[in-house]
Scaffold this motif. Structure first.
Motif, PDB file in Angstrom:
ATOM      1  N   ALA B 361       2.198   1.405  -5.576  1.00  0.00           N
ATOM      2  CA  ALA B 361       1.054   0.379  -5.743  1.00  0.00           C
ATOM      3  C   ALA B 361       1.396  -1.035  -4.820  1.00  0.00           C
ATOM      4  O   ALA B 361       0.571  -1.501  -4.129  1.00  0.00           O
ATOM      5  CB  ALA B 361       0.854  -0.069  -7.018  1.00  0.00           C
ATOM      6  N   ALA B 364       0.932  -0.002  -0.687  1.00  0.00           N
ATOM      7  CA  ALA B 364      -0.348   0.078  -0.568  1.00  0.00           C
ATOM      8  C   ALA B 364      -0.969  -1.449  -0.664  1.00  0.00           C
ATOM      9  O   ALA B 364      -1.950  -1.556   0.115  1.00  0.00           O
ATOM     10  CB  ALA B 364      -1.135   1.314  -1.129  1.00  0.00           C
ATOM     11  N   ALA B 365      -0.692  -2.190  -1.643  1.00  0.00           N
ATOM     12  CA  ALA B 365      -1.200  -3.273  -1.728  1.00  0.00           C
ATOM     13  C   ALA B 365      -1.155  -4.255  -0.641  1.00  0.00           C
ATOM     14  O   ALA B 365      -2.070  -5.045  -0.176  1.00  0.00           O
ATOM     15  CB  ALA B 365      -1.057  -4.328  -3.044  1.00  0.00           C
ATOM     16  N   LEU B 368      -3.656  -3.450   1.817  1.00  0.00           N
ATOM     17  CA  LEU B 368      -4.938  -4.052   1.552  1.00  0.00           C
ATOM     18  C   LEU B 368      -4.946  -5.783   1.995  1.00  0.00           C
ATOM     19  O   LEU B 368      -5.992  -6.163   2.351  1.00  0.00           O
ATOM     20  CB  LEU B 368      -5.151  -3.935  -0.035  1.00  0.00           C
ATOM     21  N   LEU B 371      -5.643  -5.980   5.298  1.00  0.00           N
ATOM     22  CA  LEU B 371      -7.235  -5.673   5.780  1.00  0.00           C
ATOM     23  C   LEU B 371      -8.141  -6.770   5.103  1.00  0.00           C
ATOM     24  O   LEU B 371      -8.905  -7.303   5.943  1.00  0.00           O
ATOM     25  CB  LEU B 371      -7.605  -4.534   4.832  1.00  0.00           C
ATOM     26  N   VAL B 372      -7.714  -7.487   4.031  1.00  0.00           N
ATOM     27  CA  VAL B 372      -8.953  -8.276   3.513  1.00  0.00           C
ATOM     28  C   VAL B 372      -8.339  -9.775   3.376  1.00  0.00           C
ATOM     29  O   VAL B 372      -9.022 -10.579   2.873  1.00  0.00           O
ATOM     30  CB  VAL B 372      -9.688  -7.735   2.037  1.00  0.00           C
ATOM     31  N   SER B 376      -7.867 -12.210  -1.357  1.00  0.00           N
ATOM     32  CA  SER B 376      -9.050 -11.259  -1.888  1.00  0.00           C
ATOM     33  C   SER B 376      -8.233 -10.241  -2.849  1.00  0.00           C
ATOM     34  O   SER B 376      -8.927  -9.541  -3.319  1.00  0.00           O
ATOM     35  CB  SER B 376      -9.835 -10.599  -0.723  1.00  0.00           C
ATOM     36  N   VAL B 377      -6.768 -10.092  -2.803  1.00  0.00           N
ATOM     37  CA  VAL B 377      -6.134  -9.129  -3.517  1.00  0.00           C
ATOM     38  C   VAL B 377      -5.584 -10.072  -4.602  1.00  0.00           C
ATOM     39  O   VAL B 377      -4.751 -10.783  -4.534  1.00  0.00           O
ATOM     40  CB  VAL B 377      -5.190  -8.305  -2.857  1.00  0.00           C
ATOM     41  N   ARG B 378      -5.988  -9.708  -5.981  1.00  0.00           N
ATOM     42  CA  ARG B 378      -5.460 -10.404  -7.045  1.00  0.00           C
ATOM     43  C   ARG B 378      -5.251  -9.729  -8.173  1.00  0.00           C
ATOM     44  O   ARG B 378      -5.349  -8.435  -8.313  1.00  0.00           O
ATOM     45  CB  ARG B 378      -6.779 -11.576  -7.328  1.00  0.00           C
ATOM     46  N   MET B 397      -2.422 -12.098  -5.224  1.00  0.00           N
ATOM     47  CA  MET B 397      -1.095 -11.108  -5.665  1.00  0.00           C
ATOM     48  C   MET B 397       0.210 -11.664  -5.367  1.00  0.00           C
ATOM     49  O   MET B 397       1.214 -11.380  -6.028  1.00  0.00           O
ATOM     50  CB  MET B 397      -1.332  -9.626  -5.147  1.00  0.00           C
TER      51      MET B 397
END
Lengths: 260, 518
Positions: B361, B364-365, B368, B371-372, B376-378, B397
């Motif tokens: 996780a 791969a996070a 992410l 990417l964004v 934006s990843v929280r 995150m």
């Protein structure tokens, strides 16, 4: 063991009643029958026991697509992923803005293993969800735009390969028929009167239908949330009490106390 | 020798003896104080169940960092007695006894010394168990057994007698937090291997056939032998990774950040050679000339995140020591693998799996985030507050501790609505209108009385819906001392005729939807 199989051409009786050894063809057929099938059961994620009756194998099949709709779909989604989350699976949320995380924690979701991706530009949606499928075992989506057929197919294929589960929630449209659809119906809150009390519990009836093994319709009666903010099985109230409750003679109290 | 401190998550909180306390993680109890146990609170229960059993119980969210920092005090005391201390997890540490035992005149004398030194650090000296045996597994069992006796005297198993000590124990002791996975142990029990003596009596090759490497490990442990020999190899000498900090780091977070990069590089290097570390020595050098070295081990292999977390614990503990002499800054951090094993492809079969999923996780996070963008990843984190939106916040995150879990945030907020909580919490509350039977807007007075009975409502100017039931108002008067932040608002739960429940808030004559119980 071989004696118990009724294959008339396999077992030849000799005149004095003693069975000779059956011919080789039937032994092979028998071996085929008792060889353990590829353990599809291993390729599942656990669910709360109250939800198990909705699924053909009593658990979420890895690589499947689940769709939820109806009032209470959000609670149902959180309850659905909670068991797997509490047992170590990571859950990713995309497009599900404004989720209530206290409620999620009460339903058993482990917030230390949750990834939330917000504000995804429409053009990047398929790349982001693909990356999320690689990262986590359960992906919860509520796309606010119409997902393209090709994107949906590729995503489903990727999740099958990875062994993840895709959950489409909040009645969002999905171009391909999902493997199983859960409909939440008949929500009924208990605990609130006209100016007194507070929300205590909601009874919900969930029905499941879908493709292949999920084709037969299944139902479950649940308290979601139950008195402790979590999910519980709802036992049917006897008709007499239900009728008297309608007439107002019996006060509406959080369910199970009256069923004895 | 193994030192086992009972209920460490509770002890680390420094509560008064006799107070019932339960430590939770993900809504389940993970540790309890003795008083809470007496009242019926047990590990594995949900929060509500625990509170039902014992209404006075204080419920606290688990904080692993705090536990590690507190345990460093105990380890510091042991530093004077033995040179090499392995920390298994906060509350448990293992010490090889050959040298110290000779120095202090025998195993029993050493055990007594350790027991009294550690006991002096704790409020309740009998909460510390000390066991000496041939290997870490039997020593752990001995330490736990010693806790069961009044006064908790240390338990010393004679050399070679570990097998007979361990024999009568149930196989369930091998399950976590032991070395084997729960499912494997369950299978063994179902097959009839109820006691460790049953396991030891079997032929190791049979066990290897049925269970693979796990079976061999189980056999060795059940015979009282060390579990480490079968799959370990000599660590290559060039695997020590170092990071020089120039200028020296004065604060823990600076050093910890460098440590995190170091741990990632270390894990990648091991990955390349298909190895995994089961014990790691972390040495922190300061400009004052002091070197703080600790050995860390975990139930299974140590992932990059776990190593980074332990580097942080080690730095934290060192900094919070009152007599840290000529500290200076941290100028170098060294990572040395002490025991490595072949990194097996199916790691989750051997060690439980949680680490592998976390790693996947995390990595791969990171993709992410590329990417964004990081904002934006929280992940959700408890904040504090009465409104549903304040109680849990989404935090980017990379600001969340990688292995942390929820921090303390369960302090009481009088006036907040009790569970169940709304499953939809609007970040930007939606305007609403609530009218009574005559179509007049319902208002709330300063005393918290509604001006009429809510009969119909509409959200964001949408269609009007009949109100089936309503409850409240719950009045809160927040920050009365702050002219800017003063809020006097009330919350009302409303159920529409279609069965949908909303949490509305009203201030004077303005209504809005805070959340929906979807």
């Amino acid at each position: 063991m071989i004696r118990s199989i009724n294959s008339p051409d396999g077992v030849r009786n000799s005149p004095d009643g003693v069975r000779n050894s059956p011919d080789p063809g039937s032994v092979d057929r028998l071996a085929e029958m008792i060889r353990p099938t590829a353990l599809a059961a291993d390729r599942t994620l656990p669910v709360h026991p109250a939800l198990a009756p909705l699924f053909a194998r009593g658990a979420l099949q890895r690589g499947s697509v689940v769709r939820l709709c109806g009032p209470g779909a959000t609670s149902l989604t959180l309850a659905l992923v909670a068991q797997a989350s509490s047992e170590g699976a990571w859950v990713g949320f995309v497009g599900t803005d404004d989720l209530g995380w206290s409620a999620a924690a009460d339903l058993g979701v482990d917030l230390g293993r949750v990834l939330v991706v917000e504000q995804v530009p429409t053009g990047q949606w398929s790349t982001v969800t693909a990356a999320l499928v690689d990262a986590v075992e359960v992906v919860v989506m509520a796309p606010d735009h119409l997902v393209r057929h090709g994107d949906a197919r590729r995503l489903a294929a990727r999740s099958r390969e990875r062994g993840s589960v895709l959950v489409v929630t909040r009645s969002a449209p999905w171009p391909i028929e999902p493997d199983i659809t859960l409909h939440a119906t008949e929500p009924r809150w208990e605990g609130v009167g006209r100016g007194h009390g507070r929300l205590v519990a909601r009874s919900l009836t969930v029905s499941a239908d879908g493709r292949r093994s999920a084709a037969t319709e299944r139902r479950a009666s649940l308290w979601l949330p139950g008195g402790a903010g979590d999910l519980a099985v709802r036992h049917p109230v006897p008709d007499e009490i239900a009728r008297r409750r309608e007439a107002g003679a019996v006060p509406e109290v959080h369910g199970t106390a009256l069923v004895s | 020798m193994v030192v086992w401190c009972r209920d460490w998550p509770v002890v680390a909180l420094d509560v008064a003896v006799g107070e019932p306390v339960a430590v939770l993680r993900a809504n389940r109890v993970v540790a309890t104080s003795a008083a809470a146990r007496v009242a019926g609170v047990v590990e594995g229960q949900r929060r509500r169940e625990a509170q039902r059993r014992c209404p006075e119980v204080t419920v606290v969210e688990r904080d692993v960092d705090l536990e590690a920092r507190a345990f460093d005090r105990v380890v510091g005391v042991l530093d004077d007695i033995a040179p090499r201390i392995e920390i298994v997890r906060p509350g448990v540490c293992a010490i090889p006894t050959r040298g110290p035992s000779r120095y202090f005149g025998g195993d029993p004398a050493l055990a007594d010394l350790v027991r009294s030194s550690v006991g002096a650090q704790l409020d309740d000296p009998s909460g510390c168990g000390v066991g000496i045996a041939d290997g870490p597994f039997p020593a752990t069992l001995a330490a736990r057994r010693s806790l069961g006796r009044p006064g908790a005297p240390p338990m010393v198993i004679a050399a070679g007698a570990s097998g007979s000590f361990v024999g009568p124990m149930p196989t369930a002791t091998l399950a976590s937090p032991g070395p084997l996975s729960n499912e494997l142990v369950e299978v063994m029990v179902r097959l009839g291997l109820v006691r460790l003596s049953d396991l030891a009596g079997m032929d190791p090759s049979d066990l290897a056939d049925r269970f693979g490497a796990d079976g061999v490990v189980a056999h060795r442990l059940a015979s009282g032998l060390d579990d480490r020999v079968p799959h370990l190899i000599e660590p290559p000498p060039d695997l020590t990774c170092t990071v020089e900090l120039d200028p020296p780091a004065e604060r823990v977070d600076q050093a910890a950040f460098a440590g995190k990069t170091l741990a990632d590089g270390f894990a990648d290097e091991l990955d390349r050679r298909a190895l995994a570390a089961t014990r790691v020595a972390i040495a922190v050098h300061t400009t004052g000339g002091a070197v703080i070295e600790r050995l860390w081990r975990d139930g299974g292999t140590l992932s990059a995140a776990a190593i980074a977390q332990r580097i942080r614990w080690q730095l934290d503990g060192w900094l919070s020591r009152p007599h840290a002499v000529s500290r200076g800054g941290v100028c170098r951090i060294e990572l040395r693998p002490e025991d490595v094993g072949r990194a097996l492809a199916r790691q989750d079969g051997l060690w439980g799996g949680a680490d592998e999923r976390d790693e996947r996780a995390r990595r791969a996070a990171a993709r992410l985030v590329a990417l964004v963008g990081p904002a934006s990843v929280r992940m959700p984190e408890p904040g504090g507050g009465r409104s549903a939106g304040e109680q849990m916040r989404l935090v980017p995150m990379d600001l969340v501790d990688p292995a942390g879990g929820a921090r303390a945030g369960v302090s009481p907020w009088p006036g907040s609505i009790p569970a169940p909580h709304p499953t939809m919490v609007l970040a930007r509350p939606a305007d609403a209108e609530v009218v009574d039977a005559r179509g007049r807007l319902v208002m709330i007075s300063a005393r918290g009385v509604l001006s009429g009975t809510p009969t119909r409502m509409s959200i964001r100017g949408g269609p009007w819906e009949e109100v089936g039931g309503w409850a409240g108002p719950w009045l809160t008067d927040e920050r009365w001392w702050d002219p800017e932040g003063h809020r006097r608002r009330a919350r009302v739960q409303v159920i529409t005729a279609s069965g949908v429940a909303h949490l509305l808030a009203v201030e004077d004559r303005r209504w809005w939807v805070e959340g929906t119980y979807d």
